[in-house]
Design a protein around this motif. Sequence first.
Motif, short mmCIF file in Angstrom:
data_model
loop_
_atom_site.label_atom_id
_atom_site.label_comp_id
_atom_site.label_asym_id
_atom_site.label_seq_id
_atom_site.Cartn_x
_atom_site.Cartn_y
_atom_site.Cartn_z
N GLY A 1 -11.12 32.29 24.86
CA GLY A 1 -10.02 31.56 24.23
C GLY A 1 -9.02 32.46 23.52
O GLY A 1 -8.09 31.94 22.88
N PHE A 2 -9.20 33.75 23.60
CA PHE A 2 -8.25 34.66 22.99
C PHE A 2 -8.33 36.00 23.72
O PHE A 2 -9.28 36.28 24.44
CB PHE A 2 -8.54 34.84 21.50
N ILE A 3 -7.30 36.79 23.49
CA ILE A 3 -7.29 38.12 24.11
C ILE A 3 -8.20 39.04 23.30
O ILE A 3 -8.01 39.21 22.09
CB ILE A 3 -5.85 38.68 24.15
N PHE A 4 -9.15 39.60 23.98
CA PHE A 4 -10.19 40.41 23.33
C PHE A 4 -9.68 41.82 23.13
O PHE A 4 -10.16 42.77 23.74
CB PHE A 4 -11.45 40.38 24.19
N ASP A 5 -8.69 41.97 22.23
CA ASP A 5 -8.20 43.32 21.99
C ASP A 5 -8.31 43.67 20.51
O ASP A 5 -9.26 44.34 20.11
CB ASP A 5 -6.78 43.50 22.52
N ASP A 6 -7.40 43.22 19.69
CA ASP A 6 -7.47 43.55 18.26
C ASP A 6 -8.39 42.56 17.55
O ASP A 6 -8.07 41.38 17.43
CB ASP A 6 -6.07 43.49 17.64
N TYR A 7 -9.51 43.05 17.10
CA TYR A 7 -10.45 42.13 16.45
C TYR A 7 -11.32 42.84 15.41
O TYR A 7 -11.54 44.05 15.44
CB TYR A 7 -11.36 41.45 17.48
N SER B 1 -22.55 46.63 19.04
CA SER B 1 -21.75 47.24 20.08
C SER B 1 -20.88 46.17 20.74
O SER B 1 -21.14 44.97 20.58
CB SER B 1 -22.62 47.93 21.13
N SER B 2 -19.87 46.63 21.47
CA SER B 2 -19.00 45.67 22.13
C SER B 2 -18.72 46.12 23.55
O SER B 2 -18.69 47.32 23.85
CB SER B 2 -17.68 45.53 21.36
N ASP B 3 -18.53 45.14 24.41
CA ASP B 3 -18.15 45.39 25.80
C ASP B 3 -16.87 44.58 26.04
O ASP B 3 -16.93 43.38 26.29
CB ASP B 3 -19.26 44.96 26.75
N ASN B 4 -15.73 45.25 25.93
CA ASN B 4 -14.46 44.54 26.04
C ASN B 4 -14.24 43.96 27.43
O ASN B 4 -13.56 42.94 27.58
CB ASN B 4 -13.31 45.46 25.65
N ALA B 5 -14.81 44.58 28.43
CA ALA B 5 -14.67 44.07 29.79
C ALA B 5 -15.37 42.72 29.95
O ALA B 5 -14.98 41.90 30.78
CB ALA B 5 -15.22 45.07 30.79
#
Length: 121
Positions: free
Chosen positions: A25-31, A70-74
């Motif tokens: 529901g949002f662009i997973f960039d700046d967070y 950890s995060s996986d932006n893909a």
Amino acid sequence: VQLVESGGGLVQAGGSLRLSCAASGFIFDDYAIGWFRQAPGKEREGVSCISSSDGSTYYAGSVKGRFTISSDNAKNTVYLQMNSLKPEDTAVYYCAYERARWRRCPQNPYWGQGTQVTVSS
């Protein structure tokens, strides 16, 4: 914004679990994304957070050295690897998101529905 946690369950002390927070529901960039927990009769507390700006992280003293965020932006997903679990880690774990730059922990976030983690002694 939708945050869906998964991966909770029942584990013996000393065991491990990996929580996932799938975001949509949002662009997973700046967070700024964080994991919080709330045990029965206690206030919600911050456990670990991560910033998308530089990947910097925060850990509460009680989990430092045992938990890894950890995060996986893909995959639009944030994880919390929990090792050496203790009975005092028993709580409902929530994922929280806020659109932000250069901030690790969200201050006014959207919340997921939570996932139960129970650690038996």
